[in-house]
Design a protein around this motif. Structure first.
Motif, PDB file in Angstrom:
ATOM      1  N   SER A 115       4.761   9.590  -1.473  1.00  0.00           N
ATOM      2  CA  SER A 115       4.245   8.609  -0.471  1.00  0.00           C
ATOM      3  C   SER A 115       5.311   9.013   0.868  1.00  0.00           C
ATOM      4  N   TRP A 116       4.875   7.661   1.648  1.00  0.00           N
ATOM      5  CA  TRP A 116       5.248   7.852   2.971  1.00  0.00           C
ATOM      6  C   TRP A 116       6.926   8.044   2.092  1.00  0.00           C
ATOM      7  N   VAL A 117       6.653   6.669   1.796  1.00  0.00           N
ATOM      8  CA  VAL A 117       8.160   5.885   1.733  1.00  0.00           C
ATOM      9  C   VAL A 117       9.451   6.826   1.098  1.00  0.00           C
ATOM     10  N   ASN A 118       8.669   7.428   0.197  1.00  0.00           N
ATOM     11  CA  ASN A 118       9.683   7.152  -0.928  1.00  0.00           C
ATOM     12  C   ASN A 118      10.389   9.471  -0.601  1.00  0.00           C
ATOM     13  N   GLY A 119       9.194   9.955   0.424  1.00  0.00           N
ATOM     14  CA  GLY A 119       9.633  11.575   0.945  1.00  0.00           C
ATOM     15  C   GLY A 119      10.754  11.040   1.802  1.00  0.00           C
ATOM     16  N   MET A 120      10.833   9.818   3.037  1.00  0.00           N
ATOM     17  CA  MET A 120      11.296   9.573   4.078  1.00  0.00           C
ATOM     18  C   MET A 120      13.059   9.479   3.763  1.00  0.00           C
ATOM     19  N   TRP A 121      12.682   8.754   2.682  1.00  0.00           N
ATOM     20  CA  TRP A 121      13.690   7.880   2.117  1.00  0.00           C
ATOM     21  C   TRP A 121      14.543   9.429   1.165  1.00  0.00           C
ATOM     22  N   LEU A 122      14.001  10.489   0.791  1.00  0.00           N
ATOM     23  CA  LEU A 122      14.352  11.830   0.565  1.00  0.00           C
ATOM     24  C   LEU A 122      14.971  12.373   1.208  1.00  0.00           C
ATOM     25  N   ARG A 123      13.969  12.629   2.281  1.00  0.00           N
ATOM     26  CA  ARG A 123      14.672  13.461   3.893  1.00  0.00           C
ATOM     27  C   ARG A 123      16.001  12.942   3.176  1.00  0.00           C
ATOM     28  N   LYS A 124      16.853  11.610   4.063  1.00  0.00           N
ATOM     29  CA  LYS A 124      17.917  11.371   4.248  1.00  0.00           C
ATOM     30  C   LYS A 124      18.790  11.258   3.060  1.00  0.00           C
ATOM     31  N   SER A 125      18.592  10.754   2.120  1.00  0.00           N
ATOM     32  CA  SER A 125      19.117  10.815   1.188  1.00  0.00           C
ATOM     33  C   SER A 125      19.714  12.105   0.798  1.00  0.00           C
ATOM     34  N   MET A 126      19.379  13.499   0.940  1.00  0.00           N
ATOM     35  CA  MET A 126      19.034  14.275   0.655  1.00  0.00           C
ATOM     36  C   MET A 126      19.881  15.554   1.806  1.00  0.00           C
ATOM     37  N   ASN A 127      20.095  14.879   2.395  1.00  0.00           N
ATOM     38  CA  ASN A 127      20.055  15.058   3.910  1.00  0.00           C
ATOM     39  C   ASN A 127      19.261  16.309   4.477  1.00  0.00           C
ATOM     40  N   TYR A 130       0.554  -1.520   0.146  1.00  0.00           N
ATOM     41  CA  TYR A 130      -0.063  -0.108   0.027  1.00  0.00           C
ATOM     42  C   TYR A 130       1.060   1.360   0.460  1.00  0.00           C
ATOM     43  N   VAL A 131       0.406   2.049  -0.226  1.00  0.00           N
ATOM     44  CA  VAL A 131       0.924   3.767   0.005  1.00  0.00           C
ATOM     45  C   VAL A 131       0.242   4.594   0.737  1.00  0.00           C
ATOM     46  N   ASP A 132       0.752   4.754   1.788  1.00  0.00           N
ATOM     47  CA  ASP A 132       0.331   5.960   2.172  1.00  0.00           C
ATOM     48  C   ASP A 132       1.027   7.035   1.938  1.00  0.00           C
ATOM     49  N   GLN A 133       0.255   8.396   1.219  1.00  0.00           N
ATOM     50  CA  GLN A 133      -0.163   9.247   0.677  1.00  0.00           C
ATOM     51  C   GLN A 133       0.309  10.663   1.825  1.00  0.00           C
ATOM     52  N   VAL A 134       1.573  11.385   1.680  1.00  0.00           N
ATOM     53  CA  VAL A 134       1.582  12.347   2.830  1.00  0.00           C
ATOM     54  C   VAL A 134       1.930  13.095   2.518  1.00  0.00           C
ATOM     55  N   VAL A 135       1.786  14.559   3.290  1.00  0.00           N
ATOM     56  CA  VAL A 135       2.155  16.392   2.487  1.00  0.00           C
ATOM     57  C   VAL A 135       3.779  15.964   3.503  1.00  0.00           C
ATOM     58  N   PHE A 136       4.470  16.921   3.069  1.00  0.00           N
ATOM     59  CA  PHE A 136       5.548  17.422   3.702  1.00  0.00           C
ATOM     60  C   PHE A 136       5.443  18.470   3.609  1.00  0.00           C
ATOM     61  N   ASP A 180      16.566  18.733   7.230  1.00  0.00           N
ATOM     62  CA  ASP A 180      16.088  18.608   8.092  1.00  0.00           C
ATOM     63  C   ASP A 180      14.911  19.224   8.303  1.00  0.00           C
ATOM     64  N   ASN A 181      14.836  19.953   7.360  1.00  0.00           N
ATOM     65  CA  ASN A 181      13.628  21.200   7.264  1.00  0.00           C
ATOM     66  C   ASN A 181      12.305  20.529   7.475  1.00  0.00           C
ATOM     67  N   VAL A 182      12.538  18.982   6.566  1.00  0.00           N
ATOM     68  CA  VAL A 182      11.048  19.577   6.067  1.00  0.00           C
ATOM     69  C   VAL A 182      10.536  18.082   6.247  1.00  0.00           C
ATOM     70  N   HIS A 183       9.356  18.220   7.286  1.00  0.00           N
ATOM     71  CA  HIS A 183       8.722  17.107   8.046  1.00  0.00           C
ATOM     72  C   HIS A 183       7.105  16.737   7.549  1.00  0.00           C
ATOM     73  N   VAL A 184       6.883  15.725   8.301  1.00  0.00           N
ATOM     74  CA  VAL A 184       5.449  15.357   7.654  1.00  0.00           C
ATOM     75  C   VAL A 184       4.621  15.904   8.120  1.00  0.00           C
ATOM     76  N   VAL A 185       3.304  16.581   7.449  1.00  0.00           N
ATOM     77  CA  VAL A 185       2.503  17.689   8.010  1.00  0.00           C
ATOM     78  C   VAL A 185       0.740  16.937   8.357  1.00  0.00           C
ATOM     79  N   GLY A 186       0.403  15.930   9.531  1.00  0.00           N
ATOM     80  CA  GLY A 186      -1.004  15.546   9.409  1.00  0.00           C
ATOM     81  C   GLY A 186      -0.340  14.115   9.437  1.00  0.00           C
TER      82      GLY A 186
END
Length: 240
Positions: free
Chosen positions: A168-180, A100-106, A182-188
């Protein structure tokens, strides 16, 4: 005596499993650099191993992949959304969802809570071209920004050139880490969950019930979710 020992050795010689190369092989399309697809690929590989079938994955763009699968040039899709058969009738959907894909907002904006797509209306919102669930969410929004890559989208989000990004939560979280970043987060909470189903070409119709039974067993035992979590943990651990 020597003959007796030779016969005894032959009977005691360990019996080895059939070499992996002798197993039947199916080829499924894969979307490169898509981490949701990486999860599904591992589930599919584990499931088919239980049937004594090995699988290989062929990287290709999303549209081309569907065309190749529908024409029977490959054996099917790792997974897609429920409605894909409306456009590609030669594909058979295996009934049990495998991912499944959890669609989230960053966002980099603090103290804002987005619960549904309509809440994004006053803001500039980024999506990646061709990601159907993101396109549907932002279809009627006046300040939609469409990017060719999620890397570019996340870079501009971090630089505060756009207010929000749908991913998607998975892609977004991977990008946050791989791109270093730290000022972007999941909203809601997730604004939607899209179930994903394995598809085979109609020439493999005889496999549908067999592989579905395996998926059901994996789901009921918790193995399916365990495989999913293991792949996510590995992806995030290796992000750099």
């Amino acid at each position: 005596m020597k003959l007796f020992l030779l016969v005894a050795l032959l009977f005691c010689w360990p019996v080895h499993a059939k070499p992996q190369s002798d197993l039947p092989t199916l080829y499924f399309t894969n979307l490169p650099n898509n981490f949701t697809a990486s999860i599904g690929a591992e589930v599919v590989k584990v499931a088919y191993q239980k049937l004594g079938i090995q699988v290989e994955f062929v990287d290709m763009p999303t549209k081309r992949a569907l065309v190749q699968s529908n024409e029977g040039k490959v054996d099917g899709e790792i997974h897609r959304i429920w409605s894909i058969v409306d456009s590609y009738p030669n594909l058979i959907r295996v009934p049990t969802p495998i991912n499944y894909v959890d669609q989230v907002v960053f966002s980099s904006i603090q103290n804002v809570d987005i619960k549904q797509c309509a809440d994004l209306a006053p803001y500039s919102v980024g999506i990646v071209r061709g990601v159907k669930h993101a396109e549907e969410c932002t279809r009627d929004l006046p300040l939609q920004r469409v990017f060719n890559t999620d890397v570019r989208m996340m870079a501009l989000l971090s630089a505060q050139k756009i207010d929000f990004a749908v991913s998607s939560w998975v892609n977004g979280m991977w990008l946050r880490k791989s791109m270093n970043i730290d000022n972007v987060h999941v909203v809601g909470p997730p604004i939607s969950r899209q179930l994903l189903y394995h598809y085979v070409h109609k020439k493999h119709a005889d496999l549908v019930d067999k592989i579905d039974a395996v998926f059901q067993d994996m789901q009921e035992s918790g193995e399916l979710e365990l495989v999913r979590k293991q792949v996510i943990n590995e992806l995030l651990k290796n992000a750099h």
